[in-house]
Scaffold this active site. Structure first.
Site, PDB file in Angstrom:
ATOM      1  N   ARG A  26       0.814  -1.225   0.000  1.00 32.65           N
ATOM      2  CA  ARG A  26       0.000   0.000   0.000  1.00 32.65           C
ATOM      3  C   ARG A  26       0.842   1.267   0.000  1.00 32.65           C
ATOM      4  O   ARG A  26       0.469   2.276   0.610  1.00 32.65           O
ATOM      5  CB  ARG A  26      -0.938   0.040   1.236  1.00 32.65           C
ATOM      6  CG  ARG A  26      -2.050  -0.971   1.216  1.00 32.65           C
ATOM      7  CD  ARG A  26      -3.209  -0.482   0.372  1.00 32.65           C
ATOM      8  NE  ARG A  26      -4.226  -1.503   0.254  1.00 32.65           N
ATOM      9  CZ  ARG A  26      -5.281  -1.595   1.056  1.00 32.65           C
ATOM     10  NH1 ARG A  26      -5.462  -0.731   2.013  1.00 32.65           N
ATOM     11  NH2 ARG A  26      -6.142  -2.555   0.878  1.00 32.65           N
ATOM     12  N   ARG A  30      -3.331   6.828   1.018  1.00 31.75           N
ATOM     13  CA  ARG A  30      -3.816   8.018   1.713  1.00 31.75           C
ATOM     14  C   ARG A  30      -2.851   8.655   2.698  1.00 31.75           C
ATOM     15  O   ARG A  30      -3.085   9.763   3.145  1.00 31.75           O
ATOM     16  CB  ARG A  30      -5.139   7.699   2.410  1.00 31.75           C
ATOM     17  CG  ARG A  30      -6.281   7.566   1.417  1.00 31.75           C
ATOM     18  CD  ARG A  30      -7.533   7.098   2.100  1.00 31.75           C
ATOM     19  NE  ARG A  30      -7.357   5.733   2.567  1.00 31.75           N
ATOM     20  CZ  ARG A  30      -8.267   5.052   3.243  1.00 31.75           C
ATOM     21  NH1 ARG A  30      -9.402   5.610   3.555  1.00 31.75           N
ATOM     22  NH2 ARG A  30      -8.031   3.805   3.606  1.00 31.75           N
ATOM     23  N   ARG A  39      -6.936  12.397  -5.086  1.00 35.11           N
ATOM     24  CA  ARG A  39      -8.213  11.810  -4.666  1.00 35.11           C
ATOM     25  C   ARG A  39      -9.291  12.859  -4.386  1.00 35.11           C
ATOM     26  O   ARG A  39     -10.471  12.541  -4.332  1.00 35.11           O
ATOM     27  CB  ARG A  39      -7.991  10.905  -3.448  1.00 35.11           C
ATOM     28  CG  ARG A  39      -7.545   9.501  -3.811  1.00 35.11           C
ATOM     29  CD  ARG A  39      -8.700   8.640  -4.306  1.00 35.11           C
ATOM     30  NE  ARG A  39      -9.512   8.170  -3.182  1.00 35.11           N
ATOM     31  CZ  ARG A  39     -10.729   8.582  -2.892  1.00 35.11           C
ATOM     32  NH1 ARG A  39     -11.308   9.497  -3.615  1.00 35.11           N
ATOM     33  NH2 ARG A  39     -11.385   8.081  -1.875  1.00 35.11           N
ATOM     34  N   ASP A  75      -6.765  -2.348  -7.422  1.00 27.42           N
ATOM     35  CA  ASP A  75      -7.311  -3.044  -6.258  1.00 27.42           C
ATOM     36  C   ASP A  75      -7.593  -4.485  -6.626  1.00 27.42           C
ATOM     37  O   ASP A  75      -7.896  -4.779  -7.790  1.00 27.42           O
ATOM     38  CB  ASP A  75      -8.596  -2.375  -5.757  1.00 27.42           C
ATOM     39  CG  ASP A  75      -8.917  -2.829  -4.342  1.00 27.42           C
ATOM     40  OD1 ASP A  75      -8.373  -2.249  -3.398  1.00 27.42           O
ATOM     41  OD2 ASP A  75      -9.682  -3.804  -4.185  1.00 27.42           O
ATOM     42  N   TYR A 150     -14.643 -12.066  -0.595  1.00 28.65           N
ATOM     43  CA  TYR A 150     -15.296 -10.775  -0.846  1.00 28.65           C
ATOM     44  C   TYR A 150     -16.585 -10.962  -1.629  1.00 28.65           C
ATOM     45  O   TYR A 150     -17.582 -10.295  -1.374  1.00 28.65           O
ATOM     46  CB  TYR A 150     -14.357  -9.810  -1.570  1.00 28.65           C
ATOM     47  CG  TYR A 150     -13.485  -9.025  -0.615  1.00 28.65           C
ATOM     48  CD1 TYR A 150     -14.024  -7.989   0.142  1.00 28.65           C
ATOM     49  CD2 TYR A 150     -12.151  -9.320  -0.442  1.00 28.65           C
ATOM     50  CE1 TYR A 150     -13.250  -7.276   1.041  1.00 28.65           C
ATOM     51  CE2 TYR A 150     -11.357  -8.605   0.445  1.00 28.65           C
ATOM     52  CZ  TYR A 150     -11.915  -7.585   1.185  1.00 28.65           C
ATOM     53  OH  TYR A 150     -11.157  -6.887   2.069  1.00 28.65           O
TER      54      TYR A 150
HETATM   55  O1  CP3 Z   1      -0.037  -1.548  -2.516  1.00 27.49           O
HETATM   56  C1  CP3 Z   1      -0.317  -0.585  -3.272  1.00 27.49           C
HETATM   57  O2  CP3 Z   1       0.063   0.579  -3.083  1.00 27.49           O
HETATM   58  C2  CP3 Z   1      -1.109  -0.881  -4.535  1.00 27.49           C
HETATM   59  C3  CP3 Z   1      -2.499  -0.630  -4.494  1.00 27.49           C
HETATM   60  C4  CP3 Z   1      -3.417  -1.559  -3.701  1.00 27.49           C
HETATM   61  C5  CP3 Z   1      -4.647  -1.097  -3.161  1.00 27.49           C
HETATM   62  N1  CP3 Z   1      -5.326  -2.175  -2.676  1.00 27.49           N
HETATM   63  C6  CP3 Z   1      -5.098   0.304  -3.208  1.00 27.49           C
HETATM   64  C7  CP3 Z   1      -6.203   0.750  -2.334  1.00 27.49           C
HETATM   65  C8  CP3 Z   1      -3.343  -2.940  -3.439  1.00 27.49           C
HETATM   66  C9  CP3 Z   1      -2.213  -3.923  -3.733  1.00 27.49           C
HETATM   67  C10 CP3 Z   1      -4.558  -3.309  -2.798  1.00 27.49           C
HETATM   68  C11 CP3 Z   1      -4.865  -4.702  -2.419  1.00 27.49           C
HETATM   69  C12 CP3 Z   1      -6.057  -4.972  -1.602  1.00 27.49           C
HETATM   70  N2  CP3 Z   1      -7.294  -4.381  -1.682  1.00 27.49           N
HETATM   71  C13 CP3 Z   1      -6.126  -5.994  -0.631  1.00 27.49           C
HETATM   72  C14 CP3 Z   1      -5.002  -6.961  -0.288  1.00 27.49           C
HETATM   73  C15 CP3 Z   1      -4.020  -6.358   0.637  1.00 27.49           C
HETATM   74  C16 CP3 Z   1      -4.493  -6.203   2.067  1.00 27.49           C
HETATM   75  O3  CP3 Z   1      -4.592  -5.051   2.486  1.00 27.49           O
HETATM   76  O4  CP3 Z   1      -4.706  -7.218   2.735  1.00 27.49           O
HETATM   77  C17 CP3 Z   1      -7.416  -5.958  -0.089  1.00 27.49           C
HETATM   78  C18 CP3 Z   1      -7.931  -6.862   1.020  1.00 27.49           C
HETATM   79  C19 CP3 Z   1      -8.145  -4.952  -0.773  1.00 27.49           C
HETATM   80  C20 CP3 Z   1      -9.579  -4.567  -0.589  1.00 27.49           C
HETATM   81  C21 CP3 Z   1      -9.677  -3.142  -0.165  1.00 27.49           C
HETATM   82  N3  CP3 Z   1      -9.553  -2.063  -1.023  1.00 27.49           N
HETATM   83  C22 CP3 Z   1      -9.918  -2.629   1.137  1.00 27.49           C
HETATM   84  C23 CP3 Z   1     -10.103  -3.472   2.376  1.00 27.49           C
HETATM   85  C24 CP3 Z   1      -9.938  -1.219   1.021  1.00 27.49           C
HETATM   86  C25 CP3 Z   1     -10.185  -0.199   2.101  1.00 27.49           C
HETATM   87  C26 CP3 Z   1      -8.861   0.125   2.674  1.00 27.49           C
HETATM   88  C27 CP3 Z   1      -8.845   1.272   3.613  1.00 27.49           C
HETATM   89  O5  CP3 Z   1      -7.713   1.586   4.002  1.00 27.49           O
HETATM   90  O6  CP3 Z   1      -9.884   1.857   3.943  1.00 27.49           O
HETATM   91  C28 CP3 Z   1      -9.678  -0.886  -0.317  1.00 27.49           C
HETATM   92  C29 CP3 Z   1      -9.576   0.480  -0.894  1.00 27.49           C
HETATM   93  C30 CP3 Z   1      -8.194   0.876  -1.311  1.00 27.49           C
HETATM   94  N4  CP3 Z   1      -7.388   0.080  -2.075  1.00 27.49           N
HETATM   95  C31 CP3 Z   1      -7.519   2.119  -1.047  1.00 27.49           C
HETATM   96  C32 CP3 Z   1      -6.284   2.039  -1.699  1.00 27.49           C
HETATM   97  C33 CP3 Z   1      -5.224   3.109  -1.790  1.00 27.49           C
HETATM   98  C34 CP3 Z   1      -8.083   3.315  -0.279  1.00 27.49           C
HETATM   99  C35 CP3 Z   1      -8.964   4.014  -1.269  1.00 27.49           C
HETATM  100  C36 CP3 Z   1      -9.107   5.499  -1.127  1.00 27.49           C
HETATM  101  O7  CP3 Z   1      -8.274   6.246  -1.671  1.00 27.49           O
HETATM  102  O8  CP3 Z   1     -10.106   5.930  -0.528  1.00 27.49           O
END
Ligand code: CP3
Length: 347
Positions: A26, A30, A39, A75, A150
């Site tokens: 990640r 943010r 964003r 994502d 999911y």
């Molecule tokens: O790693 C990176 O920088 C690459 C981008 C990336 C995102 N999601 C961006 C994201 C990657 C590799 C993921 C993978 C992902 N997404 C996983 C596996 C990794 C883990 O965390 O276990 C999972 C379970 C998801 C599903 C997901 N997407 C969730 C649970 C959320 C909410 C996260 C939160 O912090 O609230 C997301 C949204 C998301 N995916 C964001 C980002 C940057 C936040 C979105 C925003 O800008 O509002």
């Protein structure tokens, strides 16, 4: 043009580069003010679906932190576009219509992700152009179990009762859903590889929801099939790309996860790295595993924990430094930079 920084790929392939390579799960997100600025103008999904913007955000942590690899901004859930399943982010993911019954499963479409999630393939190409061979690019997908969880739960879950109910009541239907998802994910990762990614990571974020026996029976064979399918692919004119498998949350399943033929085993922060290396074997390449919470602590503590993690990592065949899960949005970017610098300084 050859890559200018190969330390990450060298370590993935079992060599020990002069500096331990480091990137952060990640790393674009943010906690970065430059990410929040973009964003403000576009939603998360628009960002994922606009290749030039996704590329811009992918490069942000390379510029600011000096990490040794970029990870495609996307994502794990956008692949649902190929299944005809809607997903919303507010900011956590939510499915308006989760897949709960055998009729719901029968209604799934199994489209070609290379066509139907073509914006991800375009984003890969845009990232490669924007990176201009500075560092390698990592592509990714969710593991079959995390992806299917999911679909069934419709979002995050504490106890995964919907998944377990389907798995235990309709094991054959659950198994077919897992197998079809595995095929789709293999095609999706191979598409990313052909579009240009240099390595791939499979995220099994919810592997820890199951006990070891159920994980072994219902999950691991599919994860292994995915790893094998991807490893069987060599892109035209290039070397085979390394596969990283990161399964989170249950140290008791790590020995099982390590039976998968992944090039790199990701270690989450719930186990000490030296103990994890004893479990997976010193002949394996490991990635991890600083607790992301440590970055909320003072600089002296961060340096001390980086050192301890590097010392432990020295016992493995090779070590890719990373956090043991995604970086927290409350992290001071200066602390992330300090961590990267401390890793590069070495022991
Ligand atoms: O790693 C990176 O920088 C690459 C981008 C990336 C995102 N999601 C961006 C994201 C990657 C590799 C993921 C993978 C992902 N997404 C996983 C596996 C990794 C883990 O965390 O276990 C999972 C379970 C998801 C599903 C997901 N997407 C969730 C649970 C959320 C909410 C996260 C939160 O912090 O609230 C997301 C949204 C998301 N995916 C964001 C980002 C940057 C936040 C979105 C925003 O800008 O509002």
């Amino acid at each position: 043009m050859p890559l200018r920084n190969t330390s990450f790929l060298d370590a993935c392939r079992g060599q020990r580069p002069a500096q331990t390579p480091v990137w952060l799960m990640r790393q674009a997100g943010r906690y970065l003010p430059e990410y929040r600025a973009i964003r403000k103008k576009v939603s998360f999904l628009e960002l994922c679906r606009t290749p030039e913007l996704a590329a811009e955000v992918t490069v942000q942590p390379i510029d600011r932190l000096g990490v040794d690899a970029a990870i495609l901004f996307s994502d794990i859930l956008v692949v649902f576009d190929a299944m005809g399943v809607a997903v919303e982010f507010n900011p956590g993911p939510q499915l308006p219509k989760p897949v709960r019954t055998t009729a719901d499963i029968a209604a799934l479409r199994w489209g070609d992700p290379v066509e139907e999630v073509g914006y991800v393939m375009d984003a890969v190409r845009a990232c490669k152009r924007a990176l201009a061979d500075r560092v390698p690019l990592i592509g990714f997908c969710g593991a079959p179990f995390t992806t299917v969880s999911y679909l069934i739960e419709g979002g995050g879950s504490r106890d995964f009762l919907e998944v377990k109910q389907l798995m235990f009541c309709e094991p054959a239907a659950f198994g077919r859903l897992m197998a079809n998802t595995t095929q789709l994910l293999a095609r999706y990762l191979i598409g990313q590889i052909d579009a240009g990614v240099d390595a791939v990571q499979i995220f099994d974020s919810w592997a820890g929801a199951l006990g070891p026996r159920d994980y072994q029976t219902h999950v691991l064979p599919h994860t292994i099939a995915l790893v094998e399918a991807v490893r069987a692919h060599t892109p035209a004119g290039r070397e085979r790309v390394p596969v990283i498998l990161f399964a989170r949350g249950n140290a008791n399943t790590l020995a099982l996860t390590a039976t998968a033929p992944a090039d790199v085993i990701g270690i989450d922060w719930s186990i000490e790295l030296d103990d994890a290396i004893e479990v997976v074997g010193r002949d394996r390449v490991v990635q991890g595993n600083l607790d992301p919470g440590v970055l909320l602590g003072p600089p002296a503590l961060i340096r001390e924990r980086v050192r301890a993690t590097l010392e432990a990592g020295a016992q493995a065949k090779a070590h890719v430094f990373n956090l043991g899960h995604g970086i927290s949005r409350f992290t001071n970017p200066d602390h992330a930079k300090l961590m990267v610098d401390a890793v590069h300084e070495g022991l």
